[in-house]
Design an enzyme around this catalytic site. Structure first.
Site, mmCIF file in Angstrom:
data_model
loop_
_atom_site.group_PDB
_atom_site.id
_atom_site.type_symbol
_atom_site.label_atom_id
_atom_site.label_comp_id
_atom_site.label_asym_id
_atom_site.label_seq_id
_atom_site.Cartn_x
_atom_site.Cartn_y
_atom_site.Cartn_z
ATOM 1 N N GLU A 34 44.883 30.012 47.090
ATOM 2 C CA GLU A 34 43.936 30.186 48.194
ATOM 3 C C GLU A 34 43.654 28.866 48.912
ATOM 4 O O GLU A 34 42.504 28.513 49.174
ATOM 5 C CB GLU A 34 42.638 30.829 47.673
ATOM 6 C CG GLU A 34 42.897 32.175 47.011
ATOM 7 C CD GLU A 34 41.659 32.904 46.542
ATOM 8 O OE1 GLU A 34 40.642 32.247 46.260
ATOM 9 O OE2 GLU A 34 41.725 34.140 46.440
ATOM 10 N N ASP A 90 41.551 40.517 40.498
ATOM 11 C CA ASP A 90 40.425 39.663 40.866
ATOM 12 C C ASP A 90 39.077 40.326 40.624
ATOM 13 O O ASP A 90 38.421 40.726 41.585
ATOM 14 C CB ASP A 90 40.571 39.262 42.340
ATOM 15 C CG ASP A 90 39.623 38.150 42.741
ATOM 16 O OD1 ASP A 90 39.003 37.559 41.847
ATOM 17 O OD2 ASP A 90 39.511 37.876 43.951
ATOM 18 N N GLU A 119 30.581 39.835 42.596
ATOM 19 C CA GLU A 119 31.252 39.757 43.894
ATOM 20 C C GLU A 119 31.772 41.109 44.370
ATOM 21 O O GLU A 119 31.650 41.448 45.543
ATOM 22 C CB GLU A 119 32.419 38.756 43.789
ATOM 23 C CG GLU A 119 33.272 38.703 45.038
ATOM 24 C CD GLU A 119 34.443 37.727 44.915
ATOM 25 O OE1 GLU A 119 34.583 37.057 43.878
ATOM 26 O OE2 GLU A 119 35.221 37.647 45.881
HETATM 27 O O1 GCW Z 1 37.541 36.277 43.776
HETATM 28 C C1 GCW Z 1 38.094 35.330 44.586
HETATM 29 C C2 GCW Z 1 36.948 34.950 45.427
HETATM 30 C C3 GCW Z 1 36.961 33.519 45.870
HETATM 31 C C4 GCW Z 1 37.185 32.648 44.640
HETATM 32 C C5 GCW Z 1 38.505 33.035 44.004
HETATM 33 C C6 GCW Z 1 38.768 32.257 42.716
HETATM 34 C C7 GCW Z 1 36.303 30.477 44.214
HETATM 35 O O2 GCW Z 1 36.893 35.832 46.531
HETATM 36 O O3 GCW Z 1 35.730 33.242 46.471
HETATM 37 O O4 GCW Z 1 37.157 31.290 44.956
HETATM 38 O O5 GCW Z 1 38.497 34.376 43.659
HETATM 39 O O6 GCW Z 1 38.495 32.803 41.665
HETATM 40 O O7 GCW Z 1 39.239 31.149 42.778
#
Ligand code: GCW
Length: 707
Positions: free
Chosen positions: A298, A372, A400
């Protein structure tokens, strides 16, 4: 006559600040007398910061719970002493503990033991162990358990039990729904808020021994002297509670802070830079825990930029911290949008070939599932997939993808489901828990991380029941074999009341809440169909330029079918699991229905186990989710008399939001998927009262946690 303090406690409304450390007055009169008798005389030499903390905790707690101020002495006199000491100091301890059990409790464990109705001993091999023992003792009192013959020999099963704060230096919190960051960088290092101490107490009370205080999407500034001064102040405040500080390391820091031309882990200059930086950090914080790193994911820089492996990146940092006893937690959450491969397979593909290549002081941190933090995912195939690598679990405590801090979702069942899953890595019984506590492969370094849900909200976690998830994480990091029921039971009693008529229904409500959330959000193995970006509310229609961040990539609905084919005829993600798990998931008939659309693409008229078509089943489950939230509301409303007004009303309002949003989820998902299935929403369920266009038109701006 009741001491005044008792009366006050009943009159005061509660704002949730005190968490599970409320120390409410003991109500059972017989027990009260016995407890008072047992703690009148406390043998404790409070000559170190941890023991001073233990003493303060006892003083506060015993006054509140028992209405007494115990006498602290350094000698055992007569009977009924509470003796809190290291093994060698007192005969009463020497004569009542064995060498073997002292070995079992290790450096952080403890023994709590009542000796023949006389003395009570709390023994540990370290001062922090004694502090943990004191907290456990106080929890026993809080739950009003009888002391006679009490005999607890307990030690943590994992070594690194750590919160991950995704906190930015401007005090915003990525995926934080409880206000701003606790760390007041602007006033640090001079101002030490009492809240830092309460934070450390709460963590110590459940055995959490580490905190990574900065976001994994890292800012290199944290490694500069100005910030290290501040980090040191926090570390000093936390130290008595056994809480070590860790920092996130931005891989490109040598370039950003000191203009190095590269951050290549093979470059000598880069290695020297990190060596010097680490030395500097340890000069401020001699017991600094080490680094947590998100790389090549990311947008974060990492070893890929230099054609190096994750192991090469991790080992460079590991070599820098090794001389000081530090560790590197290297995240396995690595995936790349340019990779044509199914996103859920990428981390395994990347890390599996590196098994055995990481240094001993590296621990690879793996999210519970391969995607995730969804409401439900199968376990990550790296658990049981890497025999020669230290692996730790990463759970998300902050919700989240589970309704933020407005939905009551008790996460212990999610954690437990993952930990108890049998990977079959070394035959039957190779549960995920055993892959992370060292019992399966004998790893020396073990751990569990939880992405924190804590912020500046007065009640810490936004939702009063969010506190239970912090608590549950700590308990499971200590002992991954505990059950959700037991954890809920402890938490409710300490946080609200011991009254059975309250505990029973609330426990049921909590234990059911995760399945309820799965039903109204993502039943039958659906996943990642939340709104884009902030992830609040439904967004099954989300499309976009980055396919792996859309919803349609994951559900793949079409006129005839829905679901992601990850079976051997599809992306073959099932091939990353051991047999017979792979086979179980591979066949849509044997695949547990809760993972059906995760692993399979099935026709809308496919018959599920209930005999319903897939479409009808989906509709019923969405509706069940809504109904179950309504049941939660009824349960809560019936318990008004047991709860102080402030917390009662707040939870009541939040449940109102949850109900509205469950309806929103159900209606919008069914209307959207109906455009593919072309089948009617069964009459038996409540029909949507708004159109799909209405739902698709909802735009939520300025959501918390998304900046
Ligand atoms: O779940 C995703 C999130 C990001 C997060 C990423 C991660 C910190 O949307 O916000 O970044 O995972 O775990 O690195």
């Amino acid at each position: 006559m009741l001491p005044l303090v008792f009366i006050f406690l009943h009159v005061f409304s509660e704002d949730g600040y005190r968490l599970w450390l409320r120390y409410a007055p003991v109500e059972n009169a017989v027990l009260l007398q016995k407890y008072q008798n047992q703690v009148k005389n406390i043998v404790l030499k409070a000559d170190t910061p941890s023991l001073k903390a233990a003493k303060t905790e006892l003083e506060t707690a015993l006054l509140k719970m028992l209405g007494i101020r115990p006498v602290f002495t350094e000698t055992v006199e007569g009977r009924n002493n509470l003796v809190i000491e290291l093994p060698d100091d007192f005969d009463v301890i020497k004569n009542n503990t064995g060498a073997q059990e002292l070995q079992v409790i290790g450096n952080e464990g403890f023994i709590l033991r009542q000796i023949k109705n006389e003395n009570f001993i709390i023994v540990a091999n370290s001062h922090v162990g004694l502090l943990y023992g004191v907290f456990r003792f106080l929890q026993i009192l809080q739950q009003e358990q009888p002391l006679p013959e009490l005999n607890v020999v307990d030690a943590p099963k994992t070594q690194v039990r750590i919160l991950n704060h995704w906190d930015n230096l401007d005090r915003t919190v990525e995926r934080g729904y409880a206000g701003f960051s606790l760390w007041d960088w602007f006033r640090l290092p001079d101002v030490i808020h009492p809240r830092y101490i309460d934070y450390a107490r709460a963590n110590a009370s459940v055995g959490i021994n580490g905190t990574a205080i900065t976001n994994v999407n890292a800012n290199a500034q944290i490694l500069t002297p100005v910030y290290l001064e501040k980090v040191k102040a926090l570390a000093d405040a936390f130290r008595p509670y056994g809480l070590k500080v860790y920092l996130t390391a931005r891989f490109s820091a040598p370039m950003e802070l000191d203009n190095l031309p590269t951050a290549d882990p093979h470059d000598k200059q880069v290695q020297d830079w990190w060596n010097r930086k680490v030395e500097e950090i340890y000069s401020y914080i001699p017991d600094f825990g080490g680094f947590l790193v998100k790389a090549d994911s990311e947008g974060q820089p990492g070893p890929h930029n230099y054609n190096r492996t994750q192991a090469e990146g991790a080992n460079m940092l590991a070599d820098a911290v090794a001389p000081f006893g530090g560790i590197v937690m290297w995240r396995a959450f690595v995936y790349d949008q340019h990779m044509p491969e199914d996103r859920t397979k990428q981390a395994y593909n990347e890390f599996k070939p590196l098994d055995g290549k990481f240094r001993d002081n590296v621990i690879v941190q793996v999210k519970n599932g391969p995607l995730d933090f969804q409401p439900r995912e199968p376990f990550h195939p790296l658990f049981g997939g890497m025999e020669k690598t230290n692996l730790m679990m990463e759970f998300q405590i902050t919700q989240e993808y589970l309704g933020f801090s407005t939905h009551l979702v008790f996460l212990a069942p999610l954690y437990e489901e993952c930990l108890q899953f049998d990977t079959h890595a070394k035959g039957k019984g190779s549960t995920v828990a055993k892959t992370i506590d060292g019992s399966l492969y004998g790893q020396k370094l073990t751990g569990m991380a939880g992405v924190s849900n804590i912020g500046t909200d007065r009640n810490w976690t936004g939702h009063p029941f969010g506190q239970a998830n912090w608590y549950a994480f700590g308990r499971l990091a200590w002992n991954p074999y505990l059950g959700s029921r037991e954890i809920a039971n402890e938490w409710i009693k300490m946080t609200f009341t011991k009254n059975h008529d309250f505990v029973r229904p609330v426990k049921k409500m909590m234990l059911d809440s995760r399945e309820t959330c799965v039903n109204y959000m993502t039943p039958l193995g659906l996943h990642h169909i939340m709104a884009a970006g902030h992830h609040h509310g439904p967004g099954p229609w989300v499309e976009g330029r980055r396919p792996d961040w859309t919803a349609i990539y994951y559900h793949r609905a079409s006129a005839d079918s829905i679901g992601f084919n990850r079976s051997s005829s599809g992306s073959n993600a099932i091939g990353q699991y051991h047999q017979p798990v792979a086979e179980l998931f591979d066949n849509s008939k044997s695949c547990p229905e809760e993972f059906l659309l995760w692993f399979h693409r099935v026709p809308w008229d496919y018959r599920v186990k209930s005999g319903n078509t897939l479409w009808d089943e989906m509709a019923y489950r969405y509706n069940q989710g809504v109904n179950d939230v309504r049941t939660m509301q009824q349960t809560w409303n019936s318990l008004k008399d047991f709860v102080d007004n402030e917390r009662f009303r707040y939870v009541e309002s939040l449940l109102g939001i949850q109900e509205k949003e469950a309806v929103w989820w159900r209606n919008s998902c069914l209307l959207y998927f109906q455009t593919f299935s072309n089948m009617p929403i069964p009459d038996a369920i409540e029909q949507p009262d708004k159109t799909l266009e209405y739902y698709m038109g909802i735009r939520e701006l300025y959501m918390p946690g998304h900046h």
